[in-house]
Design a protein around this motif. Sequence first.
Motif, PDB file in Angstrom:
ATOM      1  N   LEU A 128      34.373  85.673  72.391  1.00 32.61           N
ATOM      2  CA  LEU A 128      34.359  85.346  70.971  1.00 32.61           C
ATOM      3  C   LEU A 128      35.444  84.335  70.640  1.00 32.61           C
ATOM      4  O   LEU A 128      36.507  84.311  71.268  1.00 32.61           O
ATOM      5  N   GLN A 129      35.157  83.501  69.633  1.00 35.81           N
ATOM      6  CA  GLN A 129      36.168  82.652  69.039  1.00 35.81           C
ATOM      7  C   GLN A 129      36.436  83.145  67.618  1.00 35.81           C
ATOM      8  O   GLN A 129      35.510  83.311  66.827  1.00 35.81           O
ATOM      9  N   VAL A 130      37.694  83.390  67.301  1.00 28.83           N
ATOM     10  CA  VAL A 130      38.108  83.785  65.958  1.00 28.83           C
ATOM     11  C   VAL A 130      38.801  82.590  65.319  1.00 28.83           C
ATOM     12  O   VAL A 130      39.832  82.127  65.820  1.00 28.83           O
ATOM     13  N   ARG A 131      38.222  82.098  64.233  1.00 30.62           N
ATOM     14  CA  ARG A 131      38.806  80.957  63.533  1.00 30.62           C
ATOM     15  C   ARG A 131      39.442  81.425  62.232  1.00 30.62           C
ATOM     16  O   ARG A 131      38.806  82.087  61.418  1.00 30.62           O
ATOM     17  N   VAL A 132      40.700  81.083  62.053  1.00 30.88           N
ATOM     18  CA  VAL A 132      41.405  81.369  60.801  1.00 30.88           C
ATOM     19  C   VAL A 132      41.489  80.063  60.027  1.00 30.88           C
ATOM     20  O   VAL A 132      42.084  79.089  60.491  1.00 30.88           O
ATOM     21  N   ILE A 133      40.860  80.035  58.845  1.00 23.19           N
ATOM     22  CA  ILE A 133      40.631  78.787  58.115  1.00 23.19           C
ATOM     23  C   ILE A 133      41.235  78.863  56.716  1.00 23.19           C
ATOM     24  O   ILE A 133      41.203  79.916  56.063  1.00 23.19           O
ATOM     25  N   LEU A 134      41.762  77.756  56.250  1.00 21.38           N
ATOM     26  CA  LEU A 134      42.212  77.655  54.866  1.00 21.38           C
ATOM     27  C   LEU A 134      41.014  77.701  53.934  1.00 21.38           C
ATOM     28  O   LEU A 134      40.047  76.962  54.107  1.00 21.38           O
TER      29      LEU A 134
END
Length: 246
Positions: A123-129
């Motif tokens: 999995l890729q976890v993206r933390v985004i503004l």
Amino acid sequence: MYNDRVYDVHSLGMDVYDKVVLSNSPSLGGIAVAIHLDGKRLSFARVGDSNWRHVSVIRGDSFADCVYHHGRFFVVTMEGLLKSWDLSGLHGPKKKTIIAEDDGDFSDVITRYLVSTPWGHLLQVRVILDTDQENRVKVEIDRCDLKSRKMVALSPSKALRGLAVFLGQNSPCFLPINKFPELRPNCIYFTTPRLRNDSTFMRHYNQWSGAKVYDMNKKTLEPAFPSGGGNFGTMYPSEIWFTPSL
């Protein structure tokens, strides 16, 4: 020392190394991969080696995270490129490009994580503004389809399967709620990500300091427990997750 310069303890995490990932327990032999020099270099060493060997140098981008998955080390960059390395051979590292183009969201990405799940997915976890959220943060999870070499978006319930996940600068950990009822299902427990000295981050993300919990269903970011926080916490995080040996 590096290039005849002596680094203090705080500088180790800011200037020398970002993260070290192991293929298995050092007692079993194995390989360690390090992201270092402000996310610009990737190096590895085998148990018993007297020095590290460079794997890759990146310019114009930086390495965000690395994970060991199904016999290979996978590395994602801040722009969303994904590559893997087989470092077990005697003839040097073997690289494979999984995703060669950015995902278009990199300008708003705070950080990225790679997670190898207990059920075998990467999995890729993206933390985004996300300025529409009260906490200015949105978390999205994709499954890395290694056959088609694409990212597949997942819903919160399918992504975490009701588990709690711990992410930070050490190895990720999945915990079942039935054995740890004090935790919350489909939530990610974060420590402050490894950050560059970026004034943009300081303006927008000051509330992300110390340990936080993100609820994938509610899309909320809250303190996991009381922390000193503040600007000092965002730039020099002291919190890490650890698993006690019982």
